[in-house]
Design an enzyme around this catalytic site. Structure first.
Site, short mmCIF file in Angstrom:
data_model
loop_
_atom_site.label_atom_id
_atom_site.label_comp_id
_atom_site.label_asym_id
_atom_site.label_seq_id
_atom_site.Cartn_x
_atom_site.Cartn_y
_atom_site.Cartn_z
N GLU A 63 42.09 35.99 51.78
CA GLU A 63 43.14 34.95 51.74
C GLU A 63 44.42 35.50 51.14
O GLU A 63 45.52 35.22 51.61
CB GLU A 63 42.66 33.74 50.93
CG GLU A 63 43.55 32.51 51.07
CD GLU A 63 44.69 32.40 50.04
OE1 GLU A 63 45.56 31.54 50.22
OE2 GLU A 63 44.71 33.18 49.07
N ASP A 84 38.36 36.68 47.50
CA ASP A 84 39.23 37.78 47.08
C ASP A 84 40.20 37.28 46.02
O ASP A 84 40.45 36.07 45.90
CB ASP A 84 39.99 38.37 48.28
CG ASP A 84 40.88 37.35 48.98
OD1 ASP A 84 40.44 36.21 49.20
OD2 ASP A 84 42.05 37.70 49.28
N HIS A 88 38.00 31.15 49.26
CA HIS A 88 38.10 32.62 49.36
C HIS A 88 37.60 33.27 48.09
O HIS A 88 37.78 32.73 47.00
CB HIS A 88 39.53 33.05 49.68
CG HIS A 88 40.54 32.76 48.60
ND1 HIS A 88 40.83 33.65 47.58
CD2 HIS A 88 41.34 31.69 48.38
CE1 HIS A 88 41.77 33.14 46.80
NE2 HIS A 88 42.10 31.95 47.26
N ASP A 90 42.09 30.80 40.65
CA ASP A 90 42.41 31.05 42.07
C ASP A 90 41.47 32.09 42.63
O ASP A 90 41.72 33.27 42.51
CB ASP A 90 43.87 31.49 42.18
CG ASP A 90 44.30 31.72 43.62
OD1 ASP A 90 43.56 31.35 44.54
OD2 ASP A 90 45.39 32.29 43.81
ZN LIG Z 1 43.72 31.04 46.34
#
Ligand SMILES: [Zn+2]
Length: 447
Positions: free
Chosen positions: A153, A89, A87, A119
């Site tokens: 996500e 985002d 992802h 992340d």
């Molecule tokens: Zn993540």
């Protein structure tokens, strides 16, 4: 409302960005894809341009035109196809302390600094670099390799993977296995260097519990009110565990940990898997208690209370919102029964959301991925049951097993403290090293 574009393009433009995953990561961080609202389109379009330059075709799928998802394929040999997915985002930065602008992707002290460094734009950079390298090479990978880059996500995936598995399940028909988040980095557990690879996750189950009771004018005494019932319910849920569940997913994980640690500690992990001893062992543990606790119980956290709208009226009805997380194999009715039993109350429950997952994981590819990390580092791969939710749960709906494999050696960098926090950063070396491991994983998949 659905949009589906197919882009077809002319011959390859020679390029070498696949040799520079760190540069790709910096470019990715500079797109401000903070969710909400996400606004992932510019970032996805840019990835599309890179694919164009390598002569790759791709499709985009969007429920919301500002939040597309991109799917592309490098053709391989006769082997089974493998999906690389991530992802773009990220979570907001408001109220956090940052040494560097979170969207500048500054390199300092051997780290790339910025929102998404861990992340999971580093993972997307590794997958993208690997994918482009496969496209650039003369030799085909053993099977088709698919790249899926999604939006949303961090918001639950309703515009991202949740939408794709619902509206475009045909994308996943031939795919058994996928590589995505969460795991692949070094994490010290019980004093041992482990490499958790997520293979399963708890199931999100949101409930509303409505309490009804005596109501009336607030100038008189009242007993048995909705407010009183709700507060005693919350008090109990706040202070007591729900029953122990030893699932196959927990067994796989704790047995792997038991094998990795010295005998005294191994006994502790084995005792965790004995339901008569589980809670006592957790209470005696000094670290990792909360994480392990969550993997061995359903949990219910009250997060929103709604009741009463007038200062001098005792309300007839009060509703409490419960964010419950269920261990694999459990259903909403199971946690409702547990909540009734532990509180002695019988509110009216309504299921607001339930993201069901499979009761157990397919560990075939875990062994292959774990072997890659073990050979390089000597660390112990652990099949991780994850307390939180990832896009892996959406893939489970179309029978794709996801493995959390964003390989990184972080040493003393505290991953769990930096994810979603200020000064999120990743070592430059880790991104380069991880990209090599992802490439190896693709080459060794099902070989
Ligand atoms: Zn993540």
């Amino acid at each position: 409302m659905s949009e589906h574009d197919t882009a077809t393009h002319e011959a390859a433009v020679s390029t070498d960005v696949h040799d520079d995953p760190v540069g790709l990561l910096q470019d990715l961080i500079r797109f401000e894809t903070v969710n909400p609202p996400g606004d992932e389109k510019a970032c996805i379009d840019w990835i599309g341009e890179l694919l164009d330059a390598y002569g790759l075709e791709y499709d985009t799928y969007a429920q919301d035109p500002d939040r597309p998802n991109l799917f592309s394929t490098v053709s391989g040999g006769d082997g089974p196809p493998l999906l690389l997915y991530g992802h773009v985002d990220v979570v907001p930065v408001t109220g956090q302390d940052w040494t560097h602008d979170p969207f500048e992707a500054v390199i300092e002290d051997g780290h790339v600094w910025g929102r998404g460094a861990l992340d999971m734009k580093s993972g997307v950079a590794m997958f993208l670099a690997t994918f482009l390298r496969l496209a650039a090479e003369d030799e085909q990978p053993p099977g088709d390799v698919h790249l899926l880059v999604v939006s949303d996500e961090e918001g639950g995936g309703d515009d991202g993977l949740g939408y794709l598995v619902e509206e475009h399940p045909e994308l996943f028909t031939d795919i058994d296995h996928a590589i995505g988040e969460f795991g692949g980095y070094d994490l010290e557990l019980a004093g041992v260097e482990t490499y958790p690879i997520q293979v399963n996750e708890k199931q999100v189950c949101w409930l509303e519990a409505t309490f009804r009771g005596n109501s009336g004018h607030a100038s008189f005494p009242h007993e048995g009110t909705a407010m009183g019932k709700m507060s005693s319910f919350v008090e109990t849920v706040d202070s007591q565990r729900l029953p122990v569940h030893i699932t196959p997913a927990a067994e796989q994980m704790f047995e792997a940990l038991a094998d990795a640690v010295p005998p005294e500690q191994a006994e502790q992990f084995e005792a965790l898997l004995d339901p008569d001893q589980t809670d006592g062992v957790l209470d005696a543990m000094e670290t990792e208690t909360k994480m392990f606790d969550a993997l061995l119980h359903n949990t219910a956290n009250p997060t929103i209370v709604d009741g009463g709208d007038k200062e001098n009226v005792v309300p007839e009805e009060v509703t409490v919102f419960l964010d419950c997380r269920l261990v694999p194999g459990q259903k909403p009715e199971d946690v409702m029964a547990e909540l009734r039993a532990v509180t002695g109350q019988d509110p009216e429950f309504e299921v607001v959301r339930f993201d069901s997952g499979p009761p157990s994981a397919d560990l075939d590819t875990f062994e292959e991925l774990g072997a890659i990390l073990e050979a390089e580092t000597g660390g112990v791969p652990i099949p991780l049951l994850m307390a939180g939710a990832t896009d892996g749960r959406h893939l489970a709906q179309v029978d794709v097993q996801s493995y959390g494999f964003i390989p990184m050696q972080l040493d003393d960098l505290p991953f769990l403290e930096l994810v979603h926090s200020g000064d999120e950063r990743v070592p430059v070396d880790a991104v380069e090293w991880g990209t090599e491991r992802v490439y190896e994983a693709v080459q060794s998949y099902a070989q």
